[in-house]
Design a protein around this motif. Structure first.
Motif, PDB file in Angstrom:
ATOM      1  N   GLY A  68       0.817  -1.212  -0.014  1.00 39.08           N
ATOM      2  CA  GLY A  68      -0.111   0.012   0.059  1.00 39.08           C
ATOM      3  C   GLY A  68       0.961   1.095  -0.001  1.00 39.08           C
ATOM      4  N   GLY A  69       2.285   1.239  -0.286  1.00 36.20           N
ATOM      5  CA  GLY A  69       2.849   2.427  -0.236  1.00 36.20           C
ATOM      6  C   GLY A  69       2.590   3.324  -1.280  1.00 36.20           C
ATOM      7  N   THR A  70       2.923   4.428  -1.212  1.00 39.94           N
ATOM      8  CA  THR A  70       2.804   5.356  -2.370  1.00 39.94           C
ATOM      9  C   THR A  70       3.922   5.450  -3.582  1.00 39.94           C
ATOM     10  N   ASN A  71       4.841   4.432  -3.443  1.00 45.32           N
ATOM     11  CA  ASN A  71       5.765   4.404  -4.559  1.00 45.32           C
ATOM     12  C   ASN A  71       6.337   5.746  -4.838  1.00 45.32           C
ATOM     13  N   ALA A  72       6.898   6.328  -3.735  1.00 44.11           N
ATOM     14  CA  ALA A  72       7.797   7.727  -3.632  1.00 44.11           C
ATOM     15  C   ALA A  72       6.713   8.921  -3.664  1.00 44.11           C
ATOM     16  N   THR A  73       7.415  10.014  -2.996  1.00 42.60           N
ATOM     17  CA  THR A  73       6.598  11.327  -2.986  1.00 42.60           C
ATOM     18  C   THR A  73       5.988  11.874  -4.070  1.00 42.60           C
ATOM     19  N   GLU A  74       6.415  11.257  -5.412  1.00 37.28           N
ATOM     20  CA  GLU A  74       5.761  12.121  -6.594  1.00 37.28           C
ATOM     21  C   GLU A  74       4.290  11.617  -6.581  1.00 37.28           C
ATOM     22  N   ASN A  75       3.759  10.485  -6.155  1.00 40.61           N
ATOM     23  CA  ASN A  75       2.323  10.224  -6.063  1.00 40.61           C
ATOM     24  C   ASN A  75       1.657  10.623  -4.783  1.00 40.61           C
ATOM     25  N   ASN A  76       2.225  11.744  -3.986  1.00 44.50           N
ATOM     26  CA  ASN A  76       1.596  12.147  -2.758  1.00 44.50           C
ATOM     27  C   ASN A  76       1.438  13.601  -2.901  1.00 44.50           C
ATOM     28  N   PRO A  77       0.241  14.130  -2.964  1.00 50.93           N
ATOM     29  CA  PRO A  77      -0.122  15.606  -3.437  1.00 50.93           C
ATOM     30  C   PRO A  77       0.130  16.419  -2.130  1.00 50.93           C
ATOM     31  N   ALA A  79       3.087  15.768  -0.406  1.00 50.16           N
ATOM     32  CA  ALA A  79       4.526  15.936  -0.111  1.00 50.16           C
ATOM     33  C   ALA A  79       5.282  17.149  -0.864  1.00 50.16           C
ATOM     34  N   PRO A  80       6.316  17.730  -0.162  1.00 53.36           N
ATOM     35  CA  PRO A  80       7.046  18.848  -0.914  1.00 53.36           C
ATOM     36  C   PRO A  80       7.384  18.653  -2.296  1.00 53.36           C
ATOM     37  N   GLY A  81       7.215  19.466  -3.001  1.00 50.05           N
ATOM     38  CA  GLY A  81       7.506  19.140  -4.463  1.00 50.05           C
ATOM     39  C   GLY A  81       6.606  18.475  -5.271  1.00 50.05           C
ATOM     40  N   SER A  82       5.545  18.023  -4.794  1.00 51.01           N
ATOM     41  CA  SER A  82       4.513  17.503  -5.677  1.00 51.01           C
ATOM     42  C   SER A  82       3.106  17.793  -5.150  1.00 51.01           C
ATOM     43  N   TRP A  83       2.699  18.844  -4.197  1.00 52.83           N
ATOM     44  CA  TRP A  83       1.886  19.166  -3.477  1.00 52.83           C
ATOM     45  C   TRP A  83       0.824  19.835  -4.607  1.00 52.83           C
ATOM     46  N   ASN A  84      -0.474  19.299  -4.688  1.00 53.88           N
ATOM     47  CA  ASN A  84      -1.541  19.667  -5.503  1.00 53.88           C
ATOM     48  C   ASN A  84      -2.751  19.701  -4.862  1.00 53.88           C
ATOM     49  N   LEU A  85      -3.182  20.773  -4.801  1.00 52.69           N
ATOM     50  CA  LEU A  85      -4.357  21.050  -4.172  1.00 52.69           C
ATOM     51  C   LEU A  85      -5.762  20.128  -4.616  1.00 52.69           C
ATOM     52  N   THR A  86      -5.724  20.198  -5.840  1.00 51.78           N
ATOM     53  CA  THR A  86      -6.840  19.697  -6.553  1.00 51.78           C
ATOM     54  C   THR A  86      -7.036  18.199  -6.340  1.00 51.78           C
ATOM     55  N   LYS A  87      -5.735  17.559  -6.202  1.00 52.63           N
ATOM     56  CA  LYS A  87      -5.404  16.135  -5.930  1.00 52.63           C
ATOM     57  C   LYS A  87      -5.970  15.698  -4.584  1.00 52.63           C
ATOM     58  N   GLN A  88      -5.390  16.757  -3.831  1.00 54.26           N
ATOM     59  CA  GLN A  88      -5.678  16.693  -2.445  1.00 54.26           C
ATOM     60  C   GLN A  88      -7.091  16.480  -2.077  1.00 54.26           C
ATOM     61  N   MET A  89      -7.958  17.426  -2.608  1.00 61.76           N
ATOM     62  CA  MET A  89      -9.404  17.278  -2.440  1.00 61.76           C
ATOM     63  C   MET A  89     -10.139  16.090  -3.136  1.00 61.76           C
ATOM     64  N   GLU A 105       2.288  10.645   6.089  1.00 61.12           N
ATOM     65  CA  GLU A 105       3.751  10.332   5.235  1.00 61.12           C
ATOM     66  C   GLU A 105       4.517  11.596   4.850  1.00 61.12           C
ATOM     67  N   ALA A 106       3.617  12.656   4.272  1.00 62.66           N
ATOM     68  CA  ALA A 106       4.275  13.946   3.667  1.00 62.66           C
ATOM     69  C   ALA A 106       4.927  14.532   4.994  1.00 62.66           C
TER      70      ALA A 106
END
Length: 108
Positions: A68-77, A79-89, A105-106
């Motif tokens: 169930g891991g996120t496979n790195a922070t690029e998939n975590n909205p 996380a710093p560097g991939s912050w994405n409010l739309t995806k968060q919502m 995790e972030a």
């Protein structure tokens, strides 16, 4: 449309963290008589469409390894560097438990 969603469910089985979450996000416009439509491509088979979703950063959070891991922070909205409010919502609305885990995790 139901038959197409069942085909997609079979194609994402074992890849998606929660098949129902992926299916809930599949827009009716993506399902057509000749297959699936994805960002200008039409006539895609269920496995082809599933692969497009899995590779799309907007859907990547719905897929992951057996742990169930996120496979790195690029998939975590969150996380710093991939912050994405739309995806968060989107994640918060579709899977609040996943949202809470990704936030944690972030934070490290």
């Amino acid at each position: 449309m139901l038959q197409k969603k069942l085909e997609l469910a079979g194609a994402i089985a074992g890849k998606a963290r929660n098949i129902n979450h992926v299916l809930a996000l599949v827009n009716a416009d993506a399902v057509r008589d000749d297959g699936f439509y994805y960002k200008g491509e039409s006539g895609l088979s269920a496995p082809e469409y599933a692969q497009r979703l899995q590779n799309d950063s907007g859907y990547a959070h719905l897929f992951g390894g057996a742990d169930g891991g996120t496979n790195a922070t690029e998939n975590n909205p969150w996380a710093p560097g991939s912050w994405n409010l739309t995806k968060q919502m989107q994640i918060t609305k579709s899977d609040p438990l996943l949202a809470a885990r990704l936030k944690q995790e972030a934070r490290g």
